[in-house]
Design a protein around this motif. Sequence first.
Motif, PDB file in Angstrom:
ATOM      1  N   ASP A 140       0.803  -1.217   0.000  1.00  0.00           N
ATOM      2  CA  ASP A 140       0.000   0.000   0.000  1.00  0.00           C
ATOM      3  C   ASP A 140       0.842   1.275   0.000  1.00  0.00           C
ATOM      4  O   ASP A 140       0.291   2.373   0.003  1.00  0.00           O
ATOM      5  CB  ASP A 140      -0.955   0.015   1.213  1.00  0.00           C
ATOM      6  CG  ASP A 140      -0.221   0.096   2.540  1.00  0.00           C
ATOM      7  OD1 ASP A 140      -0.858   0.505   3.529  1.00  0.00           O
ATOM      8  OD2 ASP A 140       0.982  -0.240   2.594  1.00  0.00           O
ATOM      9  N   TYR A 141       2.156   1.099  -0.018  1.00  0.00           N
ATOM     10  CA  TYR A 141       3.016   2.278  -0.041  1.00  0.00           C
ATOM     11  C   TYR A 141       4.293   1.923  -0.787  1.00  0.00           C
ATOM     12  O   TYR A 141       4.830   0.836  -0.595  1.00  0.00           O
ATOM     13  CB  TYR A 141       3.353   2.727   1.385  1.00  0.00           C
ATOM     14  CG  TYR A 141       3.246   4.215   1.550  1.00  0.00           C
ATOM     15  CD1 TYR A 141       4.356   5.033   1.348  1.00  0.00           C
ATOM     16  CD2 TYR A 141       2.037   4.807   1.891  1.00  0.00           C
ATOM     17  CE1 TYR A 141       4.247   6.403   1.469  1.00  0.00           C
ATOM     18  CE2 TYR A 141       1.927   6.179   2.024  1.00  0.00           C
ATOM     19  CZ  TYR A 141       3.032   6.968   1.807  1.00  0.00           C
ATOM     20  OH  TYR A 141       2.913   8.322   1.925  1.00  0.00           O
ATOM     21  N   TRP A 151      12.600  -4.565  -0.742  1.00  0.00           N
ATOM     22  CA  TRP A 151      13.463  -3.781  -1.622  1.00  0.00           C
ATOM     23  C   TRP A 151      13.663  -4.436  -2.983  1.00  0.00           C
ATOM     24  O   TRP A 151      13.755  -5.660  -3.096  1.00  0.00           O
ATOM     25  CB  TRP A 151      14.835  -3.594  -0.970  1.00  0.00           C
ATOM     26  CG  TRP A 151      14.770  -2.785   0.272  1.00  0.00           C
ATOM     27  CD1 TRP A 151      14.459  -3.232   1.522  1.00  0.00           C
ATOM     28  CD2 TRP A 151      14.996  -1.383   0.395  1.00  0.00           C
ATOM     29  NE1 TRP A 151      14.478  -2.191   2.419  1.00  0.00           N
ATOM     30  CE2 TRP A 151      14.810  -1.045   1.760  1.00  0.00           C
ATOM     31  CE3 TRP A 151      15.335  -0.375  -0.504  1.00  0.00           C
ATOM     32  CZ2 TRP A 151      14.947   0.265   2.225  1.00  0.00           C
ATOM     33  CZ3 TRP A 151      15.476   0.914  -0.035  1.00  0.00           C
ATOM     34  CH2 TRP A 151      15.288   1.228   1.315  1.00  0.00           C
ATOM     35  N   GLY A 152      13.749  -3.590  -4.008  1.00  0.00           N
ATOM     36  CA  GLY A 152      14.195  -4.049  -5.307  1.00  0.00           C
ATOM     37  C   GLY A 152      15.712  -4.143  -5.342  1.00  0.00           C
ATOM     38  O   GLY A 152      16.398  -3.753  -4.399  1.00  0.00           O
ATOM     39  N   PHE A 193      16.110   8.928   1.166  1.00  0.00           N
ATOM     40  CA  PHE A 193      14.714   8.894   0.726  1.00  0.00           C
ATOM     41  C   PHE A 193      14.461  10.004  -0.286  1.00  0.00           C
ATOM     42  O   PHE A 193      14.847  11.163  -0.080  1.00  0.00           O
ATOM     43  CB  PHE A 193      13.791   9.046   1.928  1.00  0.00           C
ATOM     44  CG  PHE A 193      12.354   9.294   1.563  1.00  0.00           C
ATOM     45  CD1 PHE A 193      11.764  10.524   1.793  1.00  0.00           C
ATOM     46  CD2 PHE A 193      11.599   8.293   0.968  1.00  0.00           C
ATOM     47  CE1 PHE A 193      10.447  10.756   1.459  1.00  0.00           C
ATOM     48  CE2 PHE A 193      10.282   8.514   0.630  1.00  0.00           C
ATOM     49  CZ  PHE A 193       9.711   9.747   0.868  1.00  0.00           C
ATOM     50  N   SER A 207       5.866  -1.349   0.930  1.00  0.00           N
ATOM     51  CA  SER A 207       5.431  -1.729   2.264  1.00  0.00           C
ATOM     52  C   SER A 207       3.994  -2.229   2.186  1.00  0.00           C
ATOM     53  O   SER A 207       3.192  -1.690   1.418  1.00  0.00           O
ATOM     54  CB  SER A 207       5.516  -0.528   3.195  1.00  0.00           C
ATOM     55  OG  SER A 207       5.153  -0.868   4.497  1.00  0.00           O
ATOM     56  N   SER A 208       3.694  -3.251   2.967  1.00  0.00           N
ATOM     57  CA  SER A 208       2.336  -3.790   2.932  1.00  0.00           C
ATOM     58  C   SER A 208       1.529  -3.268   4.110  1.00  0.00           C
ATOM     59  O   SER A 208       2.082  -2.760   5.078  1.00  0.00           O
ATOM     60  CB  SER A 208       2.360  -5.317   2.935  1.00  0.00           C
ATOM     61  OG  SER A 208       2.926  -5.786   4.127  1.00  0.00           O
ATOM     62  N   MET A 209       0.231  -3.443   4.005  1.00  0.00           N
ATOM     63  CA  MET A 209      -0.708  -2.872   4.970  1.00  0.00           C
ATOM     64  C   MET A 209      -0.422  -3.333   6.386  1.00  0.00           C
ATOM     65  O   MET A 209      -0.606  -2.591   7.339  1.00  0.00           O
ATOM     66  CB  MET A 209      -2.136  -3.258   4.581  1.00  0.00           C
ATOM     67  CG  MET A 209      -2.569  -2.724   3.241  1.00  0.00           C
ATOM     68  SD  MET A 209      -4.143  -3.424   2.746  1.00  0.00           S
ATOM     69  CE  MET A 209      -4.243  -2.886   1.035  1.00  0.00           C
ATOM     70  N   ASP A 210       0.012  -4.590   6.518  1.00  0.00           N
ATOM     71  CA  ASP A 210       0.173  -5.139   7.867  1.00  0.00           C
ATOM     72  C   ASP A 210       1.605  -5.038   8.378  1.00  0.00           C
ATOM     73  O   ASP A 210       1.917  -5.562   9.433  1.00  0.00           O
ATOM     74  CB  ASP A 210      -0.274  -6.599   7.895  1.00  0.00           C
ATOM     75  CG  ASP A 210       0.515  -7.439   6.905  1.00  0.00           C
ATOM     76  OD1 ASP A 210       0.398  -8.683   6.978  1.00  0.00           O
ATOM     77  OD2 ASP A 210       1.239  -6.885   6.070  1.00  0.00           O
ATOM     78  N   SER A 211       2.481  -4.361   7.640  1.00  0.00           N
ATOM     79  CA  SER A 211       3.859  -4.236   8.094  1.00  0.00           C
ATOM     80  C   SER A 211       3.977  -3.012   8.980  1.00  0.00           C
ATOM     81  O   SER A 211       3.109  -2.149   8.985  1.00  0.00           O
ATOM     82  CB  SER A 211       4.817  -4.123   6.905  1.00  0.00           C
ATOM     83  OG  SER A 211       4.739  -2.830   6.346  1.00  0.00           O
ATOM     84  N   ASN A 212       5.061  -2.923   9.696  1.00  0.00           N
ATOM     85  CA  ASN A 212       5.290  -1.803  10.586  1.00  0.00           C
ATOM     86  C   ASN A 212       6.601  -1.144  10.179  1.00  0.00           C
ATOM     87  O   ASN A 212       7.645  -1.409  10.759  1.00  0.00           O
ATOM     88  CB  ASN A 212       5.350  -2.299  12.029  1.00  0.00           C
ATOM     89  CG  ASN A 212       5.202  -1.166  13.012  1.00  0.00           C
ATOM     90  OD1 ASN A 212       5.060  -0.003  12.631  1.00  0.00           O
ATOM     91  ND2 ASN A 212       5.241  -1.480  14.290  1.00  0.00           N
ATOM     92  N   TYR A 213       6.546  -0.351   9.151  1.00  0.00           N
ATOM     93  CA  TYR A 213       7.698   0.324   8.577  1.00  0.00           C
ATOM     94  C   TYR A 213       8.667  -0.621   7.868  1.00  0.00           C
ATOM     95  O   TYR A 213       9.663  -0.187   7.340  1.00  0.00           O
ATOM     96  CB  TYR A 213       8.484   1.133   9.626  1.00  0.00           C
ATOM     97  CG  TYR A 213       7.840   2.451   9.980  1.00  0.00           C
ATOM     98  CD1 TYR A 213       7.037   2.564  11.099  1.00  0.00           C
ATOM     99  CD2 TYR A 213       8.043   3.569   9.191  1.00  0.00           C
ATOM    100  CE1 TYR A 213       6.441   3.764  11.430  1.00  0.00           C
ATOM    101  CE2 TYR A 213       7.461   4.787   9.525  1.00  0.00           C
ATOM    102  CZ  TYR A 213       6.661   4.874  10.641  1.00  0.00           C
ATOM    103  OH  TYR A 213       6.088   6.070  10.969  1.00  0.00           O
ATOM    104  N   GLN A 214       8.393  -1.928   7.876  1.00  0.00           N
ATOM    105  CA  GLN A 214       9.275  -2.840   7.146  1.00  0.00           C
ATOM    106  C   GLN A 214       9.082  -2.661   5.648  1.00  0.00           C
ATOM    107  O   GLN A 214       7.955  -2.534   5.170  1.00  0.00           O
ATOM    108  CB  GLN A 214       8.998  -4.285   7.548  1.00  0.00           C
ATOM    109  CG  GLN A 214       9.691  -4.676   8.830  1.00  0.00           C
ATOM    110  CD  GLN A 214      10.083  -6.135   8.842  1.00  0.00           C
ATOM    111  OE1 GLN A 214       9.983  -6.841   7.840  1.00  0.00           O
ATOM    112  NE2 GLN A 214      10.544  -6.621   9.978  1.00  0.00           N
ATOM    113  N   LEU A 215      10.174  -2.673   4.929  1.00  0.00           N
ATOM    114  CA  LEU A 215      10.154  -2.453   3.483  1.00  0.00           C
ATOM    115  C   LEU A 215      10.687  -3.676   2.744  1.00  0.00           C
ATOM    116  O   LEU A 215      11.605  -4.350   3.227  1.00  0.00           O
ATOM    117  CB  LEU A 215      10.998  -1.231   3.116  1.00  0.00           C
ATOM    118  CG  LEU A 215      10.550   0.110   3.704  1.00  0.00           C
ATOM    119  CD1 LEU A 215      11.550   1.210   3.345  1.00  0.00           C
ATOM    120  CD2 LEU A 215       9.162   0.469   3.212  1.00  0.00           C
ATOM    121  N   LEU A 239       8.156   3.490  -2.226  1.00  0.00           N
ATOM    122  CA  LEU A 239       9.148   4.521  -1.971  1.00  0.00           C
ATOM    123  C   LEU A 239      10.316   4.370  -2.936  1.00  0.00           C
ATOM    124  O   LEU A 239      10.635   3.260  -3.370  1.00  0.00           O
ATOM    125  CB  LEU A 239       9.673   4.413  -0.538  1.00  0.00           C
ATOM    126  CG  LEU A 239       8.630   4.443   0.601  1.00  0.00           C
ATOM    127  CD1 LEU A 239       8.200   3.034   0.993  1.00  0.00           C
ATOM    128  CD2 LEU A 239       9.187   5.164   1.826  1.00  0.00           C
TER     129      LEU A 239
END
Lengths: 113, 114
Positions: A31-32, A103-104, A46, A93-101, A34
């Motif tokens: 859902d996000y 990466w490509g 960033f 980042s997914s909806m249920d993550s907590n700032y975890q990303l 960066l």
Amino acid sequence: DQQVKQNSPSLSVQEGRISILNCDYTNSMFDYFLWYKKYPAEGPTFLISISSIKDKNEDGRFTVFLNKSAKHLSLHIVPSQPGDSAVYFCAASSMDSNYQLIWGAGTKLIIKP
Amino acid sequence: SAVISQKPSRDICQRGTSLTIQCQVDSQVTMMFWYRQQPGQSLTLIATANQGSEATYESGFVIDKFPISRPNLTFSTLTVSNMSPEDSSIYLCSVGQGAGKTQYFGPGTRLLVL
């Protein structure tokens, strides 16, 4: 299973022209999104982000476009400058993550004078 | 965004030794992460440093090899134990802060193991 893919390891662009960096993803729960820029021997910086409820976000020379149906996003840099030469990482980042990303692999952008 | 510093910025170590990397943030943050970037590779998450409890490690990383401390909301350490040349990497700490799940990174620690 690579959930975030940057299929171009490198990209060379003439100074002053538009740089387009691409990123594909597979997880519809993201859902996000960066974009980060990384110079050698430095931490990632960033750049810009976009929420999944939008299809475009712009910040100065940087614009990110999101195509949810294609699960594709792109970063446009215009005009490209020599200082833009760096490795660019796409992250999600997914909806249920907590700032975890997630990466490509990164795309190395080279701006030619 | 938070200002993040790391010490040391670089080091050259002998195999079999250990190195502790410090990460200091100028404001209190809940989420703090440790990453590794091996030459030519993407960022790999080692663990999430939890304040007041044990770190949460990602698959392939274990506490015995990468012990982490998080004594408060502004500081964390990562130790690379019993090093081998394969541990030569850039080690990065990051914090999650602000809207949009953004992570902000420290300058990194460049480690070379001989």
